[in-house]
Motif scaffolding. Structure first.
Motif, PDB file in Angstrom:
ATOM      1  N   HIS A 111       0.814  -1.217   0.000  1.00  0.00           N
ATOM      2  CA  HIS A 111       0.000   0.000   0.000  1.00  0.00           C
ATOM      3  C   HIS A 111       0.852   1.273   0.000  1.00  0.00           C
ATOM      4  O   HIS A 111       0.338   2.364  -0.229  1.00  0.00           O
ATOM      5  N   LYS A 112       2.150   1.176   0.298  1.00  0.00           N
ATOM      6  CA  LYS A 112       2.949   2.374   0.576  1.00  0.00           C
ATOM      7  C   LYS A 112       3.049   3.381  -0.575  1.00  0.00           C
ATOM      8  O   LYS A 112       3.116   4.589  -0.323  1.00  0.00           O
ATOM      9  N   GLN A 139       9.897  -1.954   2.593  1.00  0.00           N
ATOM     10  CA  GLN A 139       8.722  -1.636   1.782  1.00  0.00           C
ATOM     11  C   GLN A 139       8.615  -0.131   1.542  1.00  0.00           C
ATOM     12  O   GLN A 139       8.361   0.303   0.422  1.00  0.00           O
ATOM     13  N   SER A 229       4.663   6.344   7.384  1.00  0.00           N
ATOM     14  CA  SER A 229       3.552   5.924   8.229  1.00  0.00           C
ATOM     15  C   SER A 229       3.323   6.974   9.312  1.00  0.00           C
ATOM     16  O   SER A 229       3.884   8.068   9.242  1.00  0.00           O
ATOM     17  N   CYS A 262      -3.625  -4.620   9.639  1.00  0.00           N
ATOM     18  CA  CYS A 262      -2.491  -4.804  10.555  1.00  0.00           C
ATOM     19  C   CYS A 262      -1.940  -3.423  10.893  1.00  0.00           C
ATOM     20  O   CYS A 262      -2.101  -2.471  10.128  1.00  0.00           O
ATOM     21  N   GLY A 264       1.443  -1.266  12.065  1.00  0.00           N
ATOM     22  CA  GLY A 264       2.845  -1.017  12.394  1.00  0.00           C
ATOM     23  C   GLY A 264       2.883   0.396  12.945  1.00  0.00           C
ATOM     24  O   GLY A 264       2.797   0.642  14.143  1.00  0.00           O
ATOM     25  N   GLY A 265       2.959   1.371  12.050  1.00  0.00           N
ATOM     26  CA  GLY A 265       2.768   2.769  12.432  1.00  0.00           C
ATOM     27  C   GLY A 265       1.321   3.186  12.285  1.00  0.00           C
ATOM     28  O   GLY A 265       0.920   4.243  12.736  1.00  0.00           O
ATOM     29  N   GLY A 266       0.538   2.346  11.624  1.00  0.00           N
ATOM     30  CA  GLY A 266      -0.913   2.560  11.550  1.00  0.00           C
ATOM     31  C   GLY A 266      -1.468   3.010  10.216  1.00  0.00           C
ATOM     32  O   GLY A 266      -2.680   3.196  10.094  1.00  0.00           O
ATOM     33  N   SER A 267      -0.620   3.163   9.170  1.00  0.00           N
ATOM     34  CA  SER A 267      -1.135   3.841   7.970  1.00  0.00           C
ATOM     35  C   SER A 267      -2.041   2.979   7.097  1.00  0.00           C
ATOM     36  O   SER A 267      -3.054   3.459   6.597  1.00  0.00           O
ATOM     37  N   ASN A 268      -1.703   1.702   6.887  1.00  0.00           N
ATOM     38  CA  ASN A 268      -2.578   0.904   6.012  1.00  0.00           C
ATOM     39  C   ASN A 268      -3.881   0.610   6.736  1.00  0.00           C
ATOM     40  O   ASN A 268      -4.956   0.597   6.128  1.00  0.00           O
ATOM     41  N   GLY A 338       8.059  -4.551   9.304  1.00  0.00           N
ATOM     42  CA  GLY A 338       7.271  -3.327   9.152  1.00  0.00           C
ATOM     43  C   GLY A 338       6.376  -3.044  10.341  1.00  0.00           C
ATOM     44  O   GLY A 338       5.714  -2.007  10.384  1.00  0.00           O
ATOM     45  N   GLU A 385       3.516  -8.970   7.647  1.00  0.00           N
ATOM     46  CA  GLU A 385       2.755  -7.875   8.252  1.00  0.00           C
ATOM     47  C   GLU A 385       1.265  -8.073   7.982  1.00  0.00           C
ATOM     48  O   GLU A 385       0.448  -8.104   8.900  1.00  0.00           O
ATOM     49  N   SER A 414      -2.230  -5.878   2.900  1.00  0.00           N
ATOM     50  CA  SER A 414      -1.401  -4.711   2.597  1.00  0.00           C
ATOM     51  C   SER A 414      -0.259  -4.972   1.624  1.00  0.00           C
ATOM     52  O   SER A 414       0.260  -4.018   1.035  1.00  0.00           O
TER      53      SER A 414
END
Ligand SMILES: *Cc1c(COP(=O)(O)O)cnc(C)c1O
Length: 455
Positions: A111-112, A139, A229, A262, A264-268, A338, A385, A414
């Motif tokens: 998704h990044k 990623q 993220s 999921c 990680g930093g929350g973005s997806n 991630g 992830e 993601s």
């Protein structure tokens, strides 16, 4: 027969991103300057970000137009398919319907690029010639390398040492798009040299790599920093995922009961979840269950504190209010690289704190076991992830088997796992280990939160 893939036409790609900051039940606490500990001003942020993104970071406008130049590039892989996981449902013998939004079709495989493309674009518009950034699993590094390449910019990526060694092909991918990739901590920056002195054999961390990239950007005029993220503008760009998903469910005349990503930093997760959060908060779908899935080895939302903390290890980045395990928490080197960040998006954190969304945590072996089941039923070999979201979807579907409920469950898938085969290899040869939730480490680290002593 119902279509297995729910597709949109290119002209159905949403034209605007959705900004959840317009709809929060209570306002976000402002980011603080790391030195003065006063609310950060746009001037503080101008050293490393373009004004257009700073504007988006603090905006409370509900919808923000996607620039035409960004849309042109989105159209290379967007809209992404929403896919019914029928064979997985059958294998689980669940009455639930499981759908996944497939973000693995982007050039970088995740998704990044949804945020890498607009971030590169806005920086280019501001006259910036180079982006310095960090990458965990690789990623984000690949996504921003792709983004900068499409706007003729240079790119320097500080890659967490543990991943750099585990995933050498990610570096080649970044080079293919013209970026330079350096293992972090490195000797290029003061932050890197200081960390190496203290922990000479460290596998690095996302927090440390961020320190290096921020320092690089702050000390070069033509260079800005980009984060993949956590920040509000990143979550904003990712909402294209959830907005498309809603259009796809509308074609089925359906609205999901459960929405999963999921974290990680929350973005997806934010990207999938926020448009559903909008509908939950405005009362049109008050019962939608929105769940973030994180690793037990780095359990930010489930075991962290909701407090102000530094965004990076060296304390150069702004102090933000979020769920955190402490900025010098060095998570175990789990394969879902991630998901190793010590903090979380302030927006996601706020919504967890307010009880609008909830979080769960899993061990990596149970996650990989489900990833293998997914490969053998649905075909795609997905990122470790993403497999946390899959595991959560499977758990929810199995609950439906108990209760007989025919819920509609959707998870954001993601990214693909083609560069993560070392994790699959470790699972197959039995060397994948679960880390117990590192309670002592987290306690030590949480003692060093910057604002605790001010109370
Ligand atoms: C980076 C990454 C994540 C975690 O980052 P978020 O900001 O939490 O989305 C999840 N899945 C994949 C495939 C990633 O590349």
């Amino acid at each position: 027969m119902e279509n297995r893939k729910i597709m949109l036409d290119e002209n159905e790609i949403p034209k605007k991103w959705y900004n959840v900051n317009a709809d929060l039940p209570t306002p976000l606490d402002p980011p603080l300057n790391p030195v003065t500990k006063e609310p950060a001003t746009p001037d503080d942020l101008k050293v490393i970000f373009p004004m257009s993104l700073i504007g988006q970071e603090v905006s409370t406008e509900k919808y923000i137009k996607i620039p035409d130049e960004v849309m042109d590039i989105y159209r290379i892989w967007r809209p992404t398919p929403l896919i019914r996981a029928e064979r997985l449902e059958k294998a689980l013998k669940t009455p639930a319907k499981i759908y996944y939004k497939w973000e693995g079709v982007s050039p970088a495989g995740s998704h990044k690029p949804n945020t890498a493309i607009p971030q590169a674009y806005y920086n280019m518009k501001d006259g910036i010639e180079r982006i310095a950034t960090e990458t965990g699993a690789g990623q984000w590094g690949s996504a921003i390398s792709f983004g900068t390449a499409f706007f003729d910019m240079d790119c320097t990526v500080y890659m967490v040492r543990a991943s750099y060694d585990q995933k050498p092909y990610r570096k080649s991918l970044m080079q293919a798009w013209g970026a330079e990739c350096i293992a972090s901590p490195s000797t290029r920056t003061n932050a890197g040299r200081m960390i190496l002195e203290k922990y000479p054999n460290t596998g690095g961390s996302l927090g440390a790599a961020i320190s290096e990239a921020v320092e690089d950007a702050a000390t070069h005029d033509n260079t800005n920093y980009a984060l993949g993220s956590v920040l509000n503008h990143v979550c904003l760009h990712q909402t294209i995922i959830g907005l498309e998903t809603q259009k796809q469910f509308a074609k089925l005349d359906t609205y999901p009961d459960t929405v999963i990503g999921c974290v990680g930093g929350g973005s997806n997760f934010a990207g999938m979840a926020f448009p559903f959060v909008r509908d939950k908060l405005d009362g049109s779908h008050p019962d939608v269950d929105i769940i973030g899935a994180e690793p037990m080895a780095c359990p930010t939302l489930t075991k962290g504190l909701y407090e102000y903390d530094y965004g990076d290890t060296a304390g150069l980045a702004p102090i933000i209010k979020m769920y955190t395990l402490g900025h010098d928490f060095m998570p175990p080197s789990i394969h879902a690289g991630g998901l190793r960040y010590h903090g979380d998006s302030p927006l996601v954190s706020k919504l967890v704190k307010e009880g609008v969304i909830r979080a769960v945590a899993y061990h990596q072996t149970e996650v990989l076991r489900d990833a293998v089941l997914f490969a053998r039923t649905e075909g795609h070999v997905i990122a470790p992830e993403s497999s946390h979201a899959l595991k959560c979807a499977i758990d929810e579907a199995l609950k439906c088997k108990e209760t007989g409920e025919e819920k509609t469950i959707v998870f954001n898938n993601s990214g693909h796992g083609h560069f993560d085969l070392a994790a699959y290899e470790a699972y197959f040869d039995g060397s994948l280990v679960d880390y117990e939730y590192p309670e002592e480490l987290i306690k030590q680290s949480l003692k060093k939160l910057p604002m605790l002593n001010n109370k």
